[in-house]
Design a protein around this motif. Structure first.
Motif, short mmCIF file in Angstrom:
data_model
loop_
_atom_site.label_atom_id
_atom_site.label_comp_id
_atom_site.label_asym_id
_atom_site.label_seq_id
_atom_site.Cartn_x
_atom_site.Cartn_y
_atom_site.Cartn_z
N ALA A 152 2.35 0.65 -9.35
CA ALA A 152 3.03 0.34 -8.09
C ALA A 152 4.31 -0.41 -8.40
O ALA A 152 4.51 -0.89 -9.51
CB ALA A 152 2.12 -0.51 -7.21
N SER A 153 5.18 -0.49 -7.41
CA SER A 153 6.40 -1.26 -7.60
C SER A 153 6.11 -2.72 -7.28
O SER A 153 5.17 -3.03 -6.53
CB SER A 153 7.48 -0.75 -6.65
OG SER A 153 7.19 -1.22 -5.35
N GLY A 154 6.91 -3.60 -7.84
CA GLY A 154 6.69 -5.02 -7.60
C GLY A 154 6.70 -5.35 -6.12
O GLY A 154 5.87 -6.12 -5.62
N SER A 155 7.60 -4.68 -5.39
CA SER A 155 7.73 -5.02 -3.96
C SER A 155 6.45 -4.65 -3.21
O SER A 155 6.01 -5.37 -2.32
CB SER A 155 8.93 -4.29 -3.37
OG SER A 155 8.91 -2.94 -3.79
N GLU A 156 5.82 -3.54 -3.61
CA GLU A 156 4.57 -3.16 -2.93
C GLU A 156 3.55 -4.27 -3.04
O GLU A 156 2.92 -4.67 -2.06
CB GLU A 156 4.01 -1.88 -3.56
CG GLU A 156 4.76 -0.61 -3.21
CD GLU A 156 4.20 0.58 -3.96
OE1 GLU A 156 3.13 1.06 -3.56
OE2 GLU A 156 4.83 1.01 -4.95
N VAL A 157 3.39 -4.79 -4.29
CA VAL A 157 2.40 -5.85 -4.49
C VAL A 157 2.83 -7.09 -3.73
O VAL A 157 2.02 -7.76 -3.08
CB VAL A 157 2.24 -6.16 -5.99
CG1 VAL A 157 1.26 -7.28 -6.19
CG2 VAL A 157 1.80 -4.91 -6.74
N ALA A 158 4.16 -7.38 -3.78
CA ALA A 158 4.66 -8.55 -3.06
C ALA A 158 4.33 -8.41 -1.57
O ALA A 158 3.90 -9.35 -0.92
CB ALA A 158 6.16 -8.69 -3.27
N ALA A 159 4.50 -7.18 -1.07
CA ALA A 159 4.23 -6.94 0.36
C ALA A 159 2.79 -7.31 0.69
O ALA A 159 2.49 -7.87 1.75
CB ALA A 159 4.48 -5.47 0.68
N LEU A 160 1.90 -7.04 -0.25
CA LEU A 160 0.49 -7.37 -0.07
C LEU A 160 0.32 -8.84 0.27
O LEU A 160 -0.60 -9.24 0.98
CB LEU A 160 -0.25 -7.04 -1.37
CG LEU A 160 -1.76 -6.84 -1.31
CD1 LEU A 160 -2.07 -5.57 -0.55
CD2 LEU A 160 -2.33 -6.76 -2.71
N LEU A 161 1.25 -9.67 -0.25
CA LEU A 161 1.12 -11.12 -0.09
C LEU A 161 1.88 -11.62 1.13
O LEU A 161 1.83 -12.79 1.47
CB LEU A 161 1.66 -11.82 -1.34
CG LEU A 161 0.98 -11.46 -2.65
CD1 LEU A 161 1.71 -12.07 -3.82
CD2 LEU A 161 -0.47 -11.90 -2.64
N SER A 162 2.62 -10.74 1.77
CA SER A 162 3.45 -11.19 2.89
C SER A 162 2.55 -11.75 3.98
O SER A 162 1.45 -11.25 4.21
CB SER A 162 4.23 -10.00 3.44
OG SER A 162 3.30 -9.09 4.00
N PRO A 163 2.99 -12.84 4.64
CA PRO A 163 2.17 -13.46 5.70
C PRO A 163 1.61 -12.42 6.66
O PRO A 163 0.45 -12.49 7.06
CB PRO A 163 3.17 -14.38 6.39
CG PRO A 163 4.17 -14.70 5.35
CD PRO A 163 4.29 -13.47 4.50
N ALA A 164 2.43 -11.42 6.95
CA ALA A 164 1.97 -10.40 7.90
C ALA A 164 0.66 -9.79 7.43
O ALA A 164 -0.36 -9.80 8.12
CB ALA A 164 3.05 -9.33 8.03
N ARG A 165 0.68 -9.31 6.20
CA ARG A 165 -0.53 -8.66 5.65
C ARG A 165 -1.61 -9.69 5.36
O ARG A 165 -2.76 -9.53 5.74
CB ARG A 165 -0.17 -7.91 4.36
CG ARG A 165 0.79 -6.75 4.54
CD ARG A 165 0.04 -5.45 4.86
NE ARG A 165 -0.83 -5.02 3.77
CZ ARG A 165 -0.38 -4.40 2.68
NH1 ARG A 165 0.92 -4.17 2.52
NH2 ARG A 165 -1.22 -4.02 1.73
N LEU A 166 -1.20 -10.77 4.69
CA LEU A 166 -2.17 -11.73 4.19
C LEU A 166 -2.81 -12.51 5.34
O LEU A 166 -4.03 -12.70 5.39
CB LEU A 166 -1.49 -12.70 3.22
CG LEU A 166 -2.40 -13.41 2.21
CD1 LEU A 166 -3.13 -12.38 1.37
CD2 LEU A 166 -1.60 -14.34 1.34
#
Lengths: 1003, 448, 216
Positions: A152-166
């Motif tokens: 995956a791209s770094g941003s995808e994993v980062a997105a996983l951590l975004s307040p919205a998702r998390l």
């Protein structure tokens, strides 16, 4: 080979097109990275690649492959191709930073040195710091992020951590969020964590490191109500007592401590004074080897002995004529009144106590990290009773974030995970799946967490167990900051654009806060804009980058407020019964630390200072205990401890405490991307229990049997198989008294020897070296420095077993006296650059001969490999390329090579050159200026924390070298052979307490 | 009487040439075995050159081992041939005639083997020619202070002279072979090598002069070669090597092992080709006596070496000679070596044993092994425990070391079997001449 | 029985022997000569360059100093190959759009370097430093030849070790005043012999023939 070279190049060309790179161009510093496009770098590489071919003979004859030259498109102002530059940065280990200077060849970091302006370094660099350069270029570092099984791209994993998702997963308050970091003193991380806590008030933030300073923090919490960190000043200490404390090596501040300690041990004349070191410890540490008196006892006994010393000190302080008891209240003193040392140690304890009280105010008592809080409390009390506080040590607030708090315990987090309370866990850096106590079963707990993200350099055991993975940046690629042991803050600046991309810890925490594209550089500047003194931030910032430290950030001294009741109650709690059972002692490894460097070939092949073991660990025990257990070195034994068993080969270590088995952590790494580390040695963490005690009784040792029922044996790769000096005048040693009585005791081992040959002409520069055995601790920093500077290859475990290790500089370790309680002698052994060199006249092709400035030169491209020189070298410091050791070196690892030094190919001899590349560089520079040659410092000299190595020209009358060569204790190893070495030694001087029998069993 | 004289030589010649015309089955078997062994050698050498000498057991401190041991061993063996040919010729030892051909051939083949190792043991064998003094493009020369360039030169010279000497001796016999060989091709081949020898008085005269001159040249080489080889060790300052007795010590050892090898080859030949009347008991007896003499010179060297080590009072010398060798990790090899080189030859005090082929054969076998281990002791046990105890390290040979050693032995025998097959193995012309002189002397006596 | 060999075979044999003897001596000699020929040393080889840069125009014609483009020759080990931007100042006026100049435009546009071909290449175990040679008065011409006369740059010297040593063993034969280093076709006033000795003294030039001067 050149084929490889080109491929290597294509990779890097591609790298030039990565977004990181374009960004880097814009950034303030890594403009250097642009120079990756420069022809000279390219040339340097081709040089490295080509050299081995050339030396292999192909290029050696005539044909030369056509090379391309790729100049700049537009030349960056700050760099001159072909001229190396140094940049200041810092590396954090165990939460504290050490300031570094990193040598960079047109955008390519190649060598790590200490930063003279940084309090934790003062110019020295330890093995971990120096070897970390190899980690940067480790081909097995994670290159891409991962989601589940898929890249995956770094941003995808980062997105996983975004307040919205998390937020959805862990709730608005973050009750389901777990954060596991390593203890750190970084202001930036602290700030980011504060923000994370703001955003997720209920989040569980925990810090874990198996080697953390938790015990001492808890101790100071008990003693002072605050996590205070003692700052020792060894320069003003006459007597030092170390309670199982290896303060001279491996610790966060040991480079500095070693320097200060050595300053009081380096005696120019017999009349000078010297400090005295007592060590109480189970195994033999670097500090223990340096001690004037070592009391070898099991780790469990240290506590009772410590209180015995304290009791004795208090008793003696009460005697008239002694300085007052320094205000230890009776409530506490009374607790200790009855304490008596065990009879067999009484003499020792009393003598030490007398010595300490006699020097009250000029002594230091250090407790080891591994020892429980009570021992640290006792150390605090001893220092108080001896009136050291304010004189030889001061207290500061621990710079570690949340030091001593319960957040530094792993247990609660794992409980919550197992209970399902943690819905999402983010692990930053630490490798708990490997390092967590076995009985916690971190792996199982991890499986109970729905969302797990790992952030680290490698896809290691923990990463494999996590759903998502995001590569972190090596500190040489990152913007960050940190604090040293004494609180001094320094910046971490990148030396090169990220090789594979990834995020720094701060950037990841930023993503957690919703800023997926957070840039560590901006975060850092924002943080320090507020904190840096002075109005002109830009100026202050640049200065901080240039000097490598942020001015005026050292932590202020605080006066401790003693919690006497708490202390009293702690002490009155009767110490655990010191049962006489066999004990297990776990310890930090001098090479791979806690296992994080296990994939670093330099460190795997770095001989252990005491055992000289490479590529693995062993169960260390004393000859007597081994005899009782009927095991010999190499026998595989099964260590049964608290319900778990571990198979590991035994190793007999003279001087080890009886009935005690010590085992180094960090080996036996599990499945992961770090294939080099995998399965090397045995995993000692399997014997670590959740009470985090690094030692305990009740160990059972039995010979391990194979399936056929026969006892198992393992081959231990030790670089030194013989330990005794056989009475040969090689490493000389005397006590201070002996030295004073007979200052010329080394006279038979120096001076001119009758010779038919003319003395060598002495014009111009005449290079020479002096090595002070009194201050050499054997820490091996010089060995790694040499390896890094001179492109020295590694040969692997089999190579070491075959006796083919390549280190130009090795440290010979001899034991003197009884095998039970010997004295330890460390002797750095390198090419002695003999004026009458036996190696020179036997070479049929003049591949090794003498230079006018006194170097014994080795010409790789002329060598045909008869090895006659090695046979005739009495010091056996010559190394031979039995194979093409550089053939397997990964393309990225080639970037770590020093372009000023030829990479040797197969079939040629090599050896220490006195860093001739540095000498010639200095001479050329001087020649251009028309000046005299400036100071030249060899890599080993530069790295040495204790300044045991001095280098210079004999014709420079006011140089340290000439001064030190004039010392009466100077001598030449194997002097009588008439080789007239340019490397000369200063005999080791110890300062034993006349009241005590010599630790080494006499002679 | 006259008939005997006239018929004798012809029969003799035919007898001695017979094996050349008709190889026995045994020959083919031996040829096959040694050939296979030679392939092993080739494989091991190729592997070494391709991978690096790291495939051997060598290490630091033991940077020299099997390659150099084998080199010294083979060179040593290569001494007997020239010694027998040259010295015994110059000293008019007529009995040499029946064995010198075999001895000289043996010398050549030993040298071929010996020559292999100095090249092979180099880290970068492809640069061996840097040992040769020639004007290089680099503007540098070999270093003549070192023994190695001299070594290369000495071995090369010795090989050349031995080859010429051997070939010159062959010429008349090749002519004989030419005249008797069945089939025109063989005759032509032998003819080419016989260089048009006719056996005219003038040719014989020049032949004798040339042969004598070559003998004169070869004799000093016997001494010089191994003396120089010994300097490879003696010029170092390593205890166990640093010794002035090395040159004579090495030469003696060399001739010792050389004779052992000659016996090892002669005894089976004598049996196989029923040459008991040509290689008589007298030959065996003389050879055995020589072995005994050499053994005692060797014993003297051993004693002096050890005594000097003790007498020097030097801790390192004493350790090597009085501790490491007799009691160190390789002690069993040391004692084995002494048994083979010192005890075994004492058998030859008894004449009965001196003339007993089986005993001689076994003894020479042991002595050859003993001389190999002597070189092992000299090289390995001096290196593995040098001055600094910290650098002491054990040495263990690898399978490549062993295959090269045995391969080279096989190669030696391959060459030797080819020799037996295609070249007259006894100096026929010399024999005939001697017999003629003998018989004429006898008839003269009878006439009176 | 017929004769084994014809009469002629005597001569054949003799000739063969003679030839063998000749080869024994001749082949090594031939090899030694061969490795000194340009075919092996690469002397006078002039690899094709991406741009037909003509030194005659720039040096002889425009009188541009060597150090304008090879800017690090006095400061660093490499003499320096000019960055693309170095061409721009002049070539924004003249020769801007010629097809010949396309690689430069491309380089500027894409930010990727111009792939020049190396002309003077030393083995990788040789460490040559331009700066010190220039400062000690070794002229560009001494090693690189009459670059001002080269349409396409060629390797002027054999670059063999003995060639290097030739100067290192007797520098006075080649040195020139530092001011004259970049001059092409410079002639020593009053002969090299006297001047050379003087310069050796003035610049403290030593006969550097120890190995680590170049091999490290």
């Amino acid at each position: 080979m050149t084929g490889d070279g080109r491929r290597c190049w294509r990779d890097l060309d591609e790298l030039l097109d990565t977004p990181d790179f374009r960004e880097a161009l814009g950034r303030e510093f890594p403009a250097g990275a642009a120079e990756l496009a420069d022809g000279m770098t390219r040339r340097s590489f081709v040089r490295l690649l080509g050299a081995s071919i050339a030396l292999a003979g192909v290029g050696g004859c005539f044909e030369r492959p056509r090379e391309r030259i790729l100049p700049y498109v537009s030349e960056p102002p700050e760099s001159t191709p072909g001229v190396a530059r140094h940049y200041a940065t810092s590396m954090s280990l165990g939460g504290f930073t050490t300031g570094l200077l990193v040598e960079s060849h047109v955008g390519r970091p190649t060598k790590i040195e200490g930063n003279p302006d940084h309090p934790a370094s003062l110019g020295a660099a330890g093995v971990y710091e120096q070897a970390s350069i190899l980690q940067l270029y480790d081909p097995e570092r994670a290159r891409t992020a991962r989601l589940g099984r898929a890249k995956a791209s770094g941003s995808e994993v980062a997105a996983l951590l975004s307040p919205a998702r998390l937020g959805a997963a862990v709730g608005a308050s973050g009750a389901g969020l777990g954060l596991l970091l390593e203890p750190s003193a970084s202001p930036l991380s602290a700030e980011m964590l504060r923000r994370v806590r703001e955003r997720y008030p209920a989040a569980r933030v925990h810090f874990y490191s198996p080697l953390g300073s938790h015990a001492s923090d808890r101790a100071s919490l008990t003693a002072f109500g605050r996590p205070l960190l003692p700052q020792y000043d060894f320069r003003s200490a006459d007597v030092v007592l170390a309670l199982d404390a290896d303060f001279l090596a491996g610790g966060p501040f040991s480079l500095r401590y070693a320097r200060d300690f050595a300053d009081r041990r380096r005696i120019a004349a017999p009349t000078d004074g010297m400090n005295r070191l007592y060590v109480i410890e189970p195994g033999v540490s670097v500090t223990g080897g340096t001690a004037d008196h070592r009391l070898r006892v099991r780790a469990v006994e240290v506590e009772s002995l410590a209180s015995a010393v304290l009791a004795a000190v208090i008793r003696q302080s009460n005697r008239p004529g002694m300085p007052g008891r320094q205000g230890i209240p009776d409530s506490v003193a009374s607790v200790l009144r009855g304490v008596e040392p065990p009879p067999r140690h009484r003499e020792w304890i009393d003598a030490v106590a007398r010595d300490l009280t006699a020097h009250a105010g000029r002594t230091i008592v250090v407790a080891g990290e591994r020892q429980p809080a009570r021992v640290h409390v006792l150390a605090h009390l001893l220092n108080a009773a001896l009136g050291n506080a304010g004189r030889t040590l001061r207290y500061i607030e621990s710079p570690i974030t949340e030091a001593g708090a319960s957040s530094h315990e792993l247990g609660p987090l794992v409980e919550a995970m197992r209970g399902g309370a943690v819905r999402a866990l983010v692990v930053l850096g630490a490798n708990p799946a490997y390092t967590a106590p076995a009985d916690l079963d971190f792996g199982a707990a991890l499986r109970r967490v729905p969302t797990t993200v790992y952030h680290g350099l490698y896809q290691n055991e923990t990463a494999r167990a996590c759903h998502a993975f995001l590569p972190s940046l090596h500190y040489l690629e990152s913007w960050a900051d940190g604090r040293a042991w004494d609180g001094t803050a320094s910046l971490v600046q990148p030396l090169i654009a990220p090789l594979y991309g990834g995020k720094t810890e701060a950037e990841l925490l930023g993503a957690l806060l919703g800023d997926a594209e957070a840039s560590a550089h901006e975060l850092l500047q924002d943080l320090w804009r507020g904190r840096m003194t002075g109005t002109d931030f830009a100026g202050a910032w640049d200065e901080a980058l240039q000097r490598g430290v942020i001015a005026g950030t050292a932590a202020p001294e605080t006066t401790p407020t003693w919690q006497w009741d708490a202390i009293g109650s702690v002490l009155s709690r009767s110490p655990p019964p010191a049962d006489s059972s066999l004990e297990l002692v776990l310890e930090q490894d001098p090479s791979v630390y806690d296992g994080r460097f296990a994939n670093n070939v330099w460190l795997q092949e770095l001989p252990d200072p005491l055992t000289k073991l490479t590529w693995g660990n062993a169960a260390l025990l004393s000859p007597a205990t081994a005899a009782r257990l009927r095991v010999a070195t190499g026998d595989v034994v099964a260590l049964a401890y608290r319900g778990r068993t571990l198979r590991v080969p035994a190793f007999l270590l003279p001087g080890h405490a009886d009935e005690s088995v010590s085992l180094r952590l960090g080996y036996g790494r599990g499945a992961g991307d770090e294939t080099l580390a995998e399965g090397v040695g045995a995993n000692a963490y399997r014997l670590l229990t959740s009470d985090m005690r690094m030692f305990g009784g009740g160990l059972a040792v039995s010979p391990a049997l194979g399936d056929d029922g026969a006892p198992l044996r393992d081959r231990l790769a030790s670089t030194q198989t013989h330990w005794r000096l056989e009475g040969r005048p090689v490493a000389l040693r005397a006590t201070l008294d002996e030295y004073r009585r007979d200052p010329a005791f080394t006279a038979p081992q120096r001076g001119r020897v009758l010779s038919l040959y003319e003395p060598s002409p002495g014009g111009g520069d005449q290079w020479a070296m002096v090595v002070d055995l009194a201050t050499c601790t054997g820490c091996s920093a010089c060995v790694v420095a040499c390896q890094a500077e001179n492109n020295i290859p590694v040969v692997g475990k089999q190579g070491v077993l075959d006796g083919r290790e390549m280190h130009w500089l090795r440290i010979d370790r001899y034991f003197e006296g009884s095998a039970e309680d010997p004295a330890v002698l460390m002797q750095p052994m390198l090419c002695q650059h003999c004026e009458k060199a036996p190696c020179e006249y036997v070479c049929p092709v003049s591949a090794t001969l003498h230079s006018p400035d006194g170097l014994n030169e080795m010409v790789y491209n002329r060598c045909i490999g008869t090895r006659f020189c090695s046979n005739n070298c009495p010091y056996k410091v010559r190394r031979f390329n039995w194979f093409d050791y550089n053939a397997e070196v990964a393309e990225t690892e080639r970037m770590a090579k020093n372009p000023d030094v030829t990479v040797r190919g197969r079939g040629v001899m090599e050896k220490c050159t006195f860093c001739v590349q540095r000498i010639r560089e200095a001479q050329i520079a001087a020649g251009i200026e028309g000046a005299a040659t400036g100071e030249v410092r060899t890599a080993c000299q530069q790295a040495c924390p204790t300044r045991a190595i001095t280098f210079g020209s004999l014709n420079d009358p006011d140089s340290d070298l000439v001064r030190r060569r004039a010392e009466p204790r100077r001598y030449a190893a194997l002097h009588e052979l008439g080789t007239e070495p340019r490397v000369q030694y200063l005999a080791a001087i110890t300062n034993p307490n006349p009241e005590l029998p010599r630790g080494d069993g006499g002679e | 009487m006259a008939t005997a004289v006239s018929s004798g030589p012809a029969q003799l010649t035919d007898r001695l040439l017979a094996p050349a015309w008709t190889p026995s089955r045994v020959w083919w078997v031996l040829f096959g075995i040694s050939g296979a062994g030679t392939l092993v050698l080739a494989g091991a050498v190729a592997y070494t050159v391709a991978t690096g000498i790291g495939v051997w057991g060598n290490n630091i401190p033991v940077a020299w081992a099997y390659a150099i041991i084998n080199f010294v061993w083979w060179i040593g063996i290569g001494h007997a041939g020239t010694f027998i040919s040259a010295f015994l010729l110059l000293f008019h030892q007529r009995w040499r005639s029946s064995i010198n051909r075999v001895a000289e051939a043996m010398t050549l083949f030993a040298l071929v083997n010996a020559g292999l190792f100095p090249l092979l043991h180099l880290g970068r064998p492809w640069f061996f020619y840097w040992l040769i003094p020639y004007p290089t493009r680099m503007g540098v020369w070999p270093q003549f202070k070192s023994a190695l360039p001299w070594d290369a030169a000495a071995v090369a010279t010795y090989f050349t002279v031995s080859l010429l000497f051997w070939y010159l001796g062959l010429v008349p016999d090749l002519a004989a072979a030419r005249d008797r060989a069945p089939g025109r091709t063989r005759r032509r081949v032998y003819g080419v090598f016989a260089l048009g020898w006719r056996g005219s008085g003038r040719q014989w005269h020049q032949y004798r002069v040339a042969y004598l001159i070559l003998a004169g040249l070869a004799a000093p080489l016997v001494i010089s070669v191994h003396s120089i080889v010994s300097l490879d060790f003696a010029i170092s300052q390593l205890p166990g090597w640093h010794s002035t007795i090395f040159p004579p010590y090495f030469v003696v050892g060399a001739i010792y092992s050389g004779f052992a090898m000659v016996l090892l080859l002669l005894i089976p030949i004598r049996r196989a080709f029923q040459l008991e009347d040509i290689i008589t008991e007298r030959h065996l007896d003389n050879m055995a006596k020589l072995l005994l003499a050499m053994a005692w010179m060797l014993i003297y060297s051993y004693v002096v070496e050890t005594f000097m080590a003790w007498y020097s009072g030097n801790v390192y010398e004493r350790y090597t000679y009085l501790v490491e060798r007799p009691f160190g990790p390789y002690a069993w090899i040391f004692w084995g070596m002494l048994t083979a080189n010192v005890v075994v030859p004492q058998l030859f005090w008894s004449r009965r044993l001196r003339v007993s082929a089986p005993v001689l054969f076994a003894a020479s076998l042991l002595i050859l092994a003993g001389m190999w281990t002597e070189r092992f002791i000299i090289i390995v046990t001096s290196l593995n425990r040098g001055f600094l105890p910290s650098s002491w390290h054990f040495y263990v040979p690898t399978w490549v070391d062993w295959s090269i050693l045995f391969g080279s032995v096989a190669f030696f025998f391959l060459l030797f079997f080819l020799f037996l097959r295609f070249v007259p193995m006894v100096a026929i012309s010399e024999l005939k001449q001697q017999r003629h002189e003998a018989s004429t002397a006898a008839s003269a006596v009878a006439a009176r | 029985m017929p004769a084994l060999f014809s009469r002629s075979s005597n001569r054949t044999i003799r000739l063969t022997l003679a030839a063998a003897a000749a080869a024994l001596v001749g082949i090594p000699l031939a090899l030694m000569a061969w490795v000194r020929t340009p075919a092996i040393t690469g002397q006078r080889s002039a690899p094709p360059q991406p741009i037909p840069f003509d030194h005659r125009i720039h040096v002889t014609g425009l009188q541009i100093d060597c150090r304008y483009c090879h800017s690090t020759a006095e400061r660093s080990a490499p003499a320096g190959i000019p960055a693309t931007t170095v061409c721009v100042p002049c070539h924004s006026q003249v020769w801007r759009d010629g097809p010949v100049f396309a690689p430069v435009r491309h380089s500027l546009a894409t930010g990727r370097p111009i792939p020049w071909q190396r002309v003077n290449s030393l083995p990788d175990f040789v460490f040559f430093n331009h700066a010190i040679h220039v400062r000690k008065g070794v002229g560009c011409e001494t090693c690189h030849g009459r670059v001002d006369r080269m349409a396409r740059v060629e390797q002027a010297a054999p670059l063999t070790m003995s060639w290097c040593l030739d100067c290192h063993r007797g520098p006075e034969r080649y040195l020139r005043p530092v001011e004259q280093v970049t001059t092409m076709g410079w002639q020593p006033p009053g002969g090299q012999a006297a001047l050379g000795r003087e310069l050796v003294r003035r610049y403290h030039v030593s006969r550097l023939t120890n190995c680590s001067a170049c091999h490290r």
